[in-house]
Design a protein around this motif. Structure first.
Motif, PDB file in Angstrom:
ATOM      1  N   TRP A 407       0.904  -1.077  -0.106  1.00 42.33           N
ATOM      2  CA  TRP A 407       0.120   0.062   0.020  1.00 42.33           C
ATOM      3  C   TRP A 407       0.872   1.226  -0.027  1.00 42.33           C
ATOM      4  O   TRP A 407       0.577   2.325  -0.703  1.00 42.33           O
ATOM      5  CB  TRP A 407      -0.879  -0.070   1.219  1.00 42.33           C
ATOM      6  CG  TRP A 407      -2.145  -1.037   1.121  1.00 42.33           C
ATOM      7  CD1 TRP A 407      -2.121  -2.083   1.772  1.00 42.33           C
ATOM      8  CD2 TRP A 407      -3.368  -0.667   0.301  1.00 42.33           C
ATOM      9  NE1 TRP A 407      -3.345  -2.579   1.581  1.00 42.33           N
ATOM     10  CE2 TRP A 407      -3.982  -1.927   0.536  1.00 42.33           C
ATOM     11  CE3 TRP A 407      -3.694  -0.066  -0.556  1.00 42.33           C
ATOM     12  CZ2 TRP A 407      -5.521  -2.170  -0.089  1.00 42.33           C
ATOM     13  CZ3 TRP A 407      -4.790  -0.100  -1.228  1.00 42.33           C
ATOM     14  CH2 TRP A 407      -5.697  -1.089  -1.048  1.00 42.33           C
ATOM     15  N   THR A 408       1.885   1.200   0.747  1.00 40.58           N
ATOM     16  CA  THR A 408       2.792   2.444   0.935  1.00 40.58           C
ATOM     17  C   THR A 408       3.657   2.559  -0.580  1.00 40.58           C
ATOM     18  O   THR A 408       3.693   3.754  -1.057  1.00 40.58           O
ATOM     19  CB  THR A 408       3.942   2.154   1.954  1.00 40.58           C
ATOM     20  OG1 THR A 408       3.110   2.129   3.244  1.00 40.58           O
ATOM     21  CG2 THR A 408       4.694   3.477   2.247  1.00 40.58           C
ATOM     22  N   THR A 459       4.433   6.072   9.454  1.00 41.31           N
ATOM     23  CA  THR A 459       3.228   6.265  10.108  1.00 41.31           C
ATOM     24  C   THR A 459       2.772   4.608   9.978  1.00 41.31           C
ATOM     25  O   THR A 459       2.305   4.158  11.037  1.00 41.31           O
ATOM     26  CB  THR A 459       2.279   7.084   9.481  1.00 41.31           C
ATOM     27  OG1 THR A 459       2.924   8.420   9.724  1.00 41.31           O
ATOM     28  CG2 THR A 459       1.101   7.256  10.384  1.00 41.31           C
ATOM     29  N   ALA A 460       2.699   4.174   8.815  1.00 46.46           N
ATOM     30  CA  ALA A 460       1.918   2.918   8.382  1.00 46.46           C
ATOM     31  C   ALA A 460       2.691   1.897   8.987  1.00 46.46           C
ATOM     32  O   ALA A 460       1.993   0.938   9.730  1.00 46.46           O
ATOM     33  CB  ALA A 460       1.904   2.885   7.058  1.00 46.46           C
ATOM     34  N   MET A 461       4.037   1.812   9.031  1.00 44.18           N
ATOM     35  CA  MET A 461       4.946   0.818   9.470  1.00 44.18           C
ATOM     36  C   MET A 461       4.803   0.758  11.080  1.00 44.18           C
ATOM     37  O   MET A 461       4.740  -0.300  11.700  1.00 44.18           O
ATOM     38  CB  MET A 461       6.311   0.901   9.187  1.00 44.18           C
ATOM     39  CG  MET A 461       6.395   0.585   7.747  1.00 44.18           C
ATOM     40  SD  MET A 461       5.770  -0.948   7.121  1.00 44.18           S
ATOM     41  CE  MET A 461       6.887  -2.024   7.725  1.00 44.18           C
ATOM     42  N   THR A 462       4.988   1.882  11.843  1.00 44.99           N
ATOM     43  CA  THR A 462       4.807   2.058  13.144  1.00 44.99           C
ATOM     44  C   THR A 462       3.548   1.433  13.794  1.00 44.99           C
ATOM     45  O   THR A 462       3.579   0.821  14.604  1.00 44.99           O
ATOM     46  CB  THR A 462       5.287   3.393  13.559  1.00 44.99           C
ATOM     47  OG1 THR A 462       6.457   3.770  12.998  1.00 44.99           O
ATOM     48  CG2 THR A 462       5.408   3.387  15.289  1.00 44.99           C
ATOM     49  N   CYS A 463       2.587   1.997  13.203  1.00 43.53           N
ATOM     50  CA  CYS A 463       1.259   1.594  13.611  1.00 43.53           C
ATOM     51  C   CYS A 463       0.918   0.150  13.491  1.00 43.53           C
ATOM     52  O   CYS A 463       0.575  -0.369  14.229  1.00 43.53           O
ATOM     53  CB  CYS A 463       0.076   2.464  12.995  1.00 43.53           C
ATOM     54  SG  CYS A 463      -0.067   4.245  13.288  1.00 43.53           S
ATOM     55  N   THR A 464       1.493  -0.436  12.273  1.00 46.07           N
ATOM     56  CA  THR A 464       1.157  -1.644  11.881  1.00 46.07           C
ATOM     57  C   THR A 464       1.776  -2.397  13.012  1.00 46.07           C
ATOM     58  O   THR A 464       1.326  -3.742  13.608  1.00 46.07           O
ATOM     59  CB  THR A 464       1.593  -2.109  10.570  1.00 46.07           C
ATOM     60  OG1 THR A 464       0.705  -1.400   9.786  1.00 46.07           O
ATOM     61  CG2 THR A 464       1.567  -3.571  10.222  1.00 46.07           C
ATOM     62  N   VAL A 704      -3.240   9.234   5.442  1.00 45.63           N
ATOM     63  CA  VAL A 704      -2.999   8.012   4.381  1.00 45.63           C
ATOM     64  C   VAL A 704      -2.263   6.883   5.267  1.00 45.63           C
ATOM     65  O   VAL A 704      -2.593   5.820   5.182  1.00 45.63           O
ATOM     66  CB  VAL A 704      -1.991   8.532   3.086  1.00 45.63           C
ATOM     67  CG1 VAL A 704      -1.735   7.195   2.370  1.00 45.63           C
ATOM     68  CG2 VAL A 704      -2.803   9.629   2.493  1.00 45.63           C
ATOM     69  N   GLY A 705      -1.180   7.090   6.050  1.00 49.89           N
ATOM     70  CA  GLY A 705      -0.390   6.156   6.847  1.00 49.89           C
ATOM     71  C   GLY A 705      -1.576   5.259   7.817  1.00 49.89           C
ATOM     72  O   GLY A 705      -1.349   4.192   7.861  1.00 49.89           O
ATOM     73  N   THR A 706      -2.309   6.202   8.444  1.00 49.70           N
ATOM     74  CA  THR A 706      -3.296   5.504   9.332  1.00 49.70           C
ATOM     75  C   THR A 706      -4.013   4.774   8.517  1.00 49.70           C
ATOM     76  O   THR A 706      -4.540   3.482   9.062  1.00 49.70           O
ATOM     77  CB  THR A 706      -4.095   6.651   9.997  1.00 49.70           C
ATOM     78  OG1 THR A 706      -3.132   7.278  10.724  1.00 49.70           O
ATOM     79  CG2 THR A 706      -5.122   6.205  11.003  1.00 49.70           C
ATOM     80  N   ALA A 707      -4.530   4.995   7.548  1.00 49.39           N
ATOM     81  CA  ALA A 707      -5.660   4.258   6.491  1.00 49.39           C
ATOM     82  C   ALA A 707      -4.852   2.842   6.265  1.00 49.39           C
ATOM     83  O   ALA A 707      -5.301   2.019   6.134  1.00 49.39           O
ATOM     84  CB  ALA A 707      -5.960   5.172   5.344  1.00 49.39           C
ATOM     85  N   LEU A 713      -4.261  -4.052   9.429  1.00 44.71           N
ATOM     86  CA  LEU A 713      -4.735  -4.359  10.678  1.00 44.71           C
ATOM     87  C   LEU A 713      -6.248  -5.137  10.808  1.00 44.71           C
ATOM     88  O   LEU A 713      -6.375  -6.164  11.483  1.00 44.71           O
ATOM     89  CB  LEU A 713      -4.694  -3.339  11.977  1.00 44.71           C
ATOM     90  CG  LEU A 713      -3.185  -2.862  12.275  1.00 44.71           C
ATOM     91  CD1 LEU A 713      -3.396  -1.698  13.187  1.00 44.71           C
ATOM     92  CD2 LEU A 713      -2.319  -3.990  13.086  1.00 44.71           C
ATOM     93  N   ALA A 714      -6.918  -4.531  10.408  1.00 44.55           N
ATOM     94  CA  ALA A 714      -8.308  -5.217   9.995  1.00 44.55           C
ATOM     95  C   ALA A 714      -8.294  -6.532   9.032  1.00 44.55           C
ATOM     96  O   ALA A 714      -8.794  -7.454   9.791  1.00 44.55           O
ATOM     97  CB  ALA A 714      -9.328  -3.998   9.271  1.00 44.55           C
ATOM     98  N   ALA A 715      -7.348  -6.620   8.106  1.00 45.78           N
ATOM     99  CA  ALA A 715      -7.189  -7.890   7.711  1.00 45.78           C
ATOM    100  C   ALA A 715      -6.532  -8.991   8.539  1.00 45.78           C
ATOM    101  O   ALA A 715      -6.919  -9.846   8.616  1.00 45.78           O
ATOM    102  CB  ALA A 715      -6.498  -7.524   6.308  1.00 45.78           C
ATOM    103  N   PHE A 716      -5.535  -8.394   9.219  1.00 43.16           N
ATOM    104  CA  PHE A 716      -4.869  -9.406  10.161  1.00 43.16           C
ATOM    105  C   PHE A 716      -5.765  -9.810  11.289  1.00 43.16           C
ATOM    106  O   PHE A 716      -5.672 -10.966  11.695  1.00 43.16           O
ATOM    107  CB  PHE A 716      -3.865  -8.518  10.807  1.00 43.16           C
ATOM    108  CG  PHE A 716      -3.077  -9.283  11.969  1.00 43.16           C
ATOM    109  CD1 PHE A 716      -1.970 -10.085  11.677  1.00 43.16           C
ATOM    110  CD2 PHE A 716      -3.380  -9.035  13.265  1.00 43.16           C
ATOM    111  CE1 PHE A 716      -1.314 -10.960  12.678  1.00 43.16           C
ATOM    112  CE2 PHE A 716      -2.611  -9.707  14.394  1.00 43.16           C
ATOM    113  CZ  PHE A 716      -1.754 -10.790  14.072  1.00 43.16           C
TER     114      PHE A 716
END
Length: 768
Positions: A407-408, A459-464, A704-707, A713-716
């Motif tokens: 996604w990124t 943002t995306a990697m840290t949150c994930t 975007v990173g949060t999305a 995370l929802a899929a996981f």
């Protein structure tokens, strides 16, 4: 062309510094991950207790299965495979054997416990006191002189202490009683060093003895292979993304230079070769230095994993040139491809058009980039769907990182279109700085896109990474909280008989934790006493009944039943933790598998096949017995900590990319800032303009990173917990956003001070 590339590098050190830093960090990450992977494949464990015995006879610590193809597959057992004690007499009759010493090994009160008969294996000698003879007597090692052992009298202290284990010796008969394995021993030491063939056991020499002594080391090696591969692959993908972004920004800043080269007669292929040669020079230097730093990073990672008890201290880190060579080659290839791709558009157009683009960059997205971005989007959708159907951590963890990265990558490729959409919005910060920021952003959408990418990535990697762990922990803890009906949960070691005699106690359930293999696949299991189980535990049965649970039956989680395609009444063949085969009938299917394991078996079936027969006690009714210790909440804390340490490197790399990109972007605008100051803009207004631009990029990146992380995370969560709602602690999320914002603002403010420090006339007159 190499000499021209060297001259270019000498005169544009600042422009290539960002690419150098990105490549250096990439090489360090790849080298460290390669060392972990190689250690998992080739690492050896030095024996400690068994160092004094030239040959060790022990059970095969693997379960093996012959496949239809004729190849044999082997998987590590979770418990020791014990062997008959009678084998010692058989070995003593072998010609040339002068001595055969049996031993039992089991955990006890924080010690590794044995019978005194096996003291000769190290060998241990007494510094004071005497050997244990009575059932209530023990000997402790030199490190624990003066320590007491509850329920036993310390009658001796050894002169030795092993570095990797705290040793306790019982009288031989008492040790075998506590181990609970009648007629079985852990291993047999044989003197002298000669080949011994024993039916039902294997012989081990050299460092093979260490693998038998420390079976957890073999498990650690498997973890290192998985961790090193997943971390290395993720690191490489992140590195490529960061390096491509860095070179793309560098090429944007060099449009005028490349256009002038084209104007004075340089052919497109010559310009591309110049850029490629520059990338090769920078990448070789960065790769060599980075791989050296990666070796130090590998040792640091190994020390952290030892501290977290993820690997034993005596699992030696393998140091070879292969990870460094791979790191240099991969960074070299990544840099060369990134540089050539980034310069492709500028070097292909006509010189006049290239000069024109320095003043007004192209507004359209290149067709190749658009197609690649759409393919990345399609890949992200496909991998997200796959992730939502994965129900094991081993399978879902690497796919989770890949999903967030795809996604990124799509965002990075489509970044200019996103930037144009953002700048088209009728929004701006107040005042002169806001007006200037809006105009600057609209004129420099390419620069804005380059800044958005690393911020989105971080943002995306840290949150994930963070919220994968919280999602699993919260789901498991929720099931445990809902499923444990007991009034007290006591730690292993509590006397079952004493607890049962406590006034008011209605039921006591002993719980052992182990794992089993079904068709070589590993399943977590718990073994429970059956009497009064309904008063202490609620598994959330959805089919069948726990009333049918016995030594020949089992309950299975809904997820595991789906994986195995079994239902109530079906027979399942499994291998217990020590390699003993068993056949059980499915009596019930339950929903709380995250909290209570994939399988629930009877304690009677499992107790004789685990290393530690002391289990957690669930107590219904009564007061807390005197001296009893409450069990600590569990939830994979050590594994989560290892994941945080390992993936924290990726977050750190993303943070470096953010600083790198923002610093390059800000410092490259010194002439633009000087021109603004000449026409009347103050230094403070220029700094506020830069800050407003960064805040705009930050807002877009956070959204975007949060999305991206929420989709991942929802899929996981859907695959692992059955719910599409991940658990994201609000304060933790705000801390992530604050950290990204603070880093971005600092990476803008500090370079801005340097860019705004010279007088405007000096900055305009300086050579680019």
């Amino acid at each position: 062309m190499i000499s021209l590339a060297l001259r270019t590098l000498r005169h544009r050190k600042a422009g290539f510094a960002g690419a150098f830093v990105a490549l250096l960090c990439a090489a360090a990450l790849v080298t460290a991950c390669g060392m972990l992977l190689e250690t998992g494949l080739r690492g050896e464990v030095a024996p400690e207790r068994y160092a004094g015995a030239p040959v060790i006879v022990a059970g095969d610590q693997y379960v093996r299965q012959l496949k239809e193809s004729g190849k044999e597959k082997a998987k590590l057992l979770s418990e020791r495979r014990w062997i008959p004690a009678s084998l010692a007499e058989q070995i003593r009759r072998v010609p040339g054997v002068t001595k055969a010493v049996t031993e039992v090994t089991f955990p006890y009160a924080g010690f590794t416990a044995h019978g005194w008969e096996s003291a000769a294996l190290t060998p241990f000698t007494l510094a004071k006191g005497r050997a244990p003879r009575a059932a209530n007597e023990v000997v402790v090692d030199a490190r624990h002189s003066g320590r007491t052992v509850p329920g036993y009298r310390v009658v001796g202290v050894t002169a030795q202490a092993l570095p990797g284990q705290d040793t306790l010796f019982f009288a031989t008969g008492e040790a075998r009683r506590l181990a609970g394995r009648d007629g079985l021993v852990t291993a047999i030491g044989v003197w002298p060093a000669l080949h011994v063939t024993v039916q039902g056991a294997l012989t081990y020499t050299g460092d093979e003895r260490g693998a038998v002594e420390f079976p957890e080391a073999e498990g650690a090696r498997v973890k290192l292979v998985s961790l090193g591969g997943a971390l290395g692959g993720t690191s490489l993908l992140v590195a490529i993304l960061v390096v491509v972004g860095t070179f793309a920004l560098s090429m944007q800043q060099r449009r005028r230079e490349i256009a002038l080269l084209r104007a004075v007669g340089a052919l497109p292929r010559q310009a591309r070769k110049l850029i490629g040669d520059e990338a090769l020079i920078v990448s070789v230097a960065a790769g060599v230095l980075g791989s050296g730093g990666g070796i130090l990073l590998g040792f640091w990672l190994r020390d952290r994993f030892v501290e977290l008890s993820a690997i034993p201290p005596n699992l030696r880190l393998v140091v070879s040139p292969f990870p460094a060579i791979v790191a240099v080659l991969t960074t070299l290839a990544a840099a060369w491809v990134a540089a050539r791709v980034s310069a492709r558009r500028t070097t292909r157009i006509r010189p006049v058009e290239a000069l024109g683009e320095t003043a007004l960059p192209a507004g359209s997205l290149a067709p190749v980039r658009l197609i690649a971005g759409l393919l990345a989007l399609a890949g992200g959708v496909a991998v997200t769907i796959v992730l939502s159907n994965l129900s094991t951590e081993a399978a879902s963890t690497p796919v989770t990182m890949l999903t967030a990265l795809l996604w990124t990558i799509a965002v990075a490729l489509l970044g200019p279109a996103i930037a144009r959409a953002v700048t088209a919005l009728p929004l701006r910060a107040p005042g002169v700085a806001g007006y200037l920021a809006r105009k600057s952003l609209r004129a420099g959408t390419g620069r804005l896109a380059s800044v958005i990418t690393p911020l989105t990535l971080m943002t995306a990697m840290t949150c994930t990474i963070l919220f994968v762990q919280t999602t699993m922990g919260h789901a498991a803890q929720g099931e445990v909280t809902a499923g444990v009906k007991a009034d007290h949960v006591l730690a292993p070691g509590a006397s079952v008989a004493a607890v049962r005699r406590t006034p008011g106690v209605r039921a006591v359930t002993e719980v052992l934790h182990t794992s089993v293999r079904i068709d070589l696949e590993k399943y977590e299991a718990q073994a429970v006493t059956l009497d009064g189980l309904e008063q202490t535990m609620d598994l959330g049965v959805v089919a069948g009944s726990l009333d049918g649970l016995s030594d020949t039956s089992a309950a299975i989680s809904r997820t595991a039943a789906s994986r195995l395609d079994v239902g109530v009444g079906d027979q399942v063949s499994l291998v217990l933790g020590d390699g003993t085969p068993a056949e059980v009938r499915i009596a019930a299917i339950y929903s709380r598998g995250l909290g209570f394991g994939d399988l629930t078996l009877s304690r009677g079936l499992v107790a004789g096949h685990v290393d530690d027969v002391r289990g957690t006690l669930l107590v219904a009714g009564g007061a807390l017995p005197a001296g009893a210790v409450l069990a600590q909440a569990s939830g994979g804390g050590a594994d989560a900590a290892v994941a945080y340490v390992a993936m924290g490197l990726i977050i750190a790399f993303c943070a470096i990319a953010v600083v790198n990109t923002l610093a390059m972007s800000t410092l490259a605008r010194s002439r633009e800032l000087a021109l603004l100051r000449i026409v009347g803009t103050t230094r403070r207004q220029a700094a506020r303009m830069l800050r407003a631009e960064t805040l705009t990029a930050l807002a877009v990146a956070v959204v975007v990173g949060t999305a991206i992380s929420l989709v991942t995370l929802a899929a996981f969560s859907m695959g692992m917990t059955g719910s599409a709602l991940p658990y994201v602690p609000p304060l933790a999320y705000l801390a992530v956003v604050a950290a990204v914002a603070g880093l971005a603002l600092a990476a803008t403010a500090i370079p801005a001070r340097f860019a705004l420090r010279p007088r405007p006339a000096d900055a305009l007159g300086a050579r680019e």
